[in-house]
Write a protein that holds these residues in place. Sequence first.
Motif, PDB file in Angstrom:
ATOM      1  N   GLN A   1      -5.380  -6.113  -7.569  1.00 24.41           N
ATOM      2  CA  GLN A   1      -4.715  -4.910  -7.054  1.00 24.41           C
ATOM      3  C   GLN A   1      -3.917  -5.232  -5.806  1.00 24.41           C
ATOM      4  O   GLN A   1      -2.797  -4.740  -5.622  1.00 24.41           O
ATOM      5  CB  GLN A   1      -5.744  -3.811  -6.755  1.00 24.41           C
ATOM      6  CG  GLN A   1      -5.120  -2.496  -6.318  1.00 24.41           C
ATOM      7  CD  GLN A   1      -4.196  -1.918  -7.379  1.00 24.41           C
ATOM      8  OE1 GLN A   1      -4.551  -1.863  -8.547  1.00 24.41           O
ATOM      9  NE2 GLN A   1      -3.021  -1.495  -6.978  1.00 24.41           N
TER      10      GLN A   1
ATOM     11  N   ASN B   1      -0.754  -6.917  -6.889  1.00 29.08           N
ATOM     12  CA  ASN B   1       0.168  -5.928  -7.461  1.00 29.08           C
ATOM     13  C   ASN B   1       0.817  -5.085  -6.377  1.00 29.08           C
ATOM     14  O   ASN B   1       2.008  -4.777  -6.455  1.00 29.08           O
ATOM     15  CB  ASN B   1      -0.557  -5.028  -8.464  1.00 29.08           C
ATOM     16  CG  ASN B   1      -0.698  -5.686  -9.813  1.00 29.08           C
ATOM     17  OD1 ASN B   1       0.079  -6.569 -10.160  1.00 29.08           O
ATOM     18  ND2 ASN B   1      -1.685  -5.272 -10.568  1.00 29.08           N
ATOM     19  N   ASP B   2       0.059  -4.704  -5.373  1.00 33.89           N
ATOM     20  CA  ASP B   2       0.616  -3.927  -4.262  1.00 33.89           C
ATOM     21  C   ASP B   2       1.696  -4.719  -3.527  1.00 33.89           C
ATOM     22  O   ASP B   2       2.759  -4.188  -3.206  1.00 33.89           O
ATOM     23  CB  ASP B   2      -0.483  -3.512  -3.273  1.00 33.89           C
ATOM     24  CG  ASP B   2      -1.454  -2.495  -3.858  1.00 33.89           C
ATOM     25  OD1 ASP B   2      -1.137  -1.886  -4.895  1.00 33.89           O
ATOM     26  OD2 ASP B   2      -2.545  -2.331  -3.270  1.00 33.89           O
TER      27      ASP B   2
END
Length: 124
Positions: free
Chosen positions: A105, A108-109
């Motif tokens: 995550q 992805n951020d």
Amino acid sequence: MVDVKTNEKTLDKIAEKKSVELTDLTDKLKATSNEALQKVLTALQSGVVSDLEKPSDLLNMTKVGVESSKLANLLEGNPTSISGNVSIDTDDVVALKKHIADLYQSINDDLYIRQQEETVKKLN
């Protein structure tokens, strides 16, 4: 005078060739990173991980993705690491799955932020 211009053109061609080679290498590293991390995410989402007796296999795939991403960032002149230290017991599958999901995550951020910055640059 002619030799200087010839040398300059030759150096420009060599630099362009190396630039293309590094760009291709960077693209391959990004693809490897994305593929490895996508496989980890797919495994996490499908529940396959719960049947693993060796969580280190999943951790190794995550490392492939992260290291490929680091190398691509290095070649592009971007930061290559995220500061911080987390200690995970590799025998604890639940904690390992959560740690990998958190890492994914975070990546992805970061990619989303980078894409937004590139979009803004293109619009200007």
